[in-house]
Motif scaffolding. Structure first.
Motif, PDB file in Angstrom:
ATOM      1  N   ALA A   1      31.956  33.574  36.234  1.00 35.55           N
ATOM      2  CA  ALA A   1      31.354  34.865  36.591  1.00 35.55           C
ATOM      3  C   ALA A   1      32.518  35.694  36.279  1.00 35.55           C
ATOM      4  N   PRO A   2      31.879  37.100  35.932  1.00 27.86           N
ATOM      5  CA  PRO A   2      32.719  38.224  35.733  1.00 27.86           C
ATOM      6  C   PRO A   2      34.035  38.543  36.549  1.00 27.86           C
ATOM      7  N   GLN A   3      33.512  38.450  37.991  1.00 26.70           N
ATOM      8  CA  GLN A   3      34.509  38.724  38.732  1.00 26.70           C
ATOM      9  C   GLN A   3      35.681  37.769  38.580  1.00 26.70           C
ATOM     10  N   GLU A   4      35.478  36.231  38.423  1.00 27.65           N
ATOM     11  CA  GLU A   4      36.047  35.273  38.272  1.00 27.65           C
ATOM     12  C   GLU A   4      37.227  35.393  37.078  1.00 27.65           C
ATOM     13  N   ILE A   5      36.434  35.846  36.010  1.00 30.08           N
ATOM     14  CA  ILE A   5      37.300  36.066  34.773  1.00 30.08           C
ATOM     15  C   ILE A   5      38.394  36.853  35.129  1.00 30.08           C
TER      16      ILE A   5
END
Length: 76
Positions: free
Chosen positions: A20-24
């Protein structure tokens, strides 16, 4: 022929990482790669992740462009 678009999120999924974008963003904030270290030799990869990265770059595979983007993001 592989016609998938190899985005950063898809690369993270291929590596078995949350994508997910925030995880990346969290991964990029937590890890750093000195420019002198090839991405496949970074200490934070598992043996299988490092092998995938190394082989994809050696073969100039479809993944190579996404791996280069990741290496640049990790080097900043």
């Amino acid at each position: 022929m592989d016609t998938n678009t190899h985005t950063l999120a898809v690369l993270f999924a291929q590596l078995g990482l949350p994508n997910a974008p925030q995880e990346i963003e969290q991964f990029l904030a937590a890890q750093h790669l000195p420019r002198s270290v090839p991405i496949a030799q970074a200490s934070f990869w598992s043996a299988s992740q490092a092998a995938f990265l190394r082989e994809a770059l050696e073969q100039d595979a479809e993944w190579a462009e996404s791996i280069d983007v990741l290496a640049n993001l990790l080097s900043h």
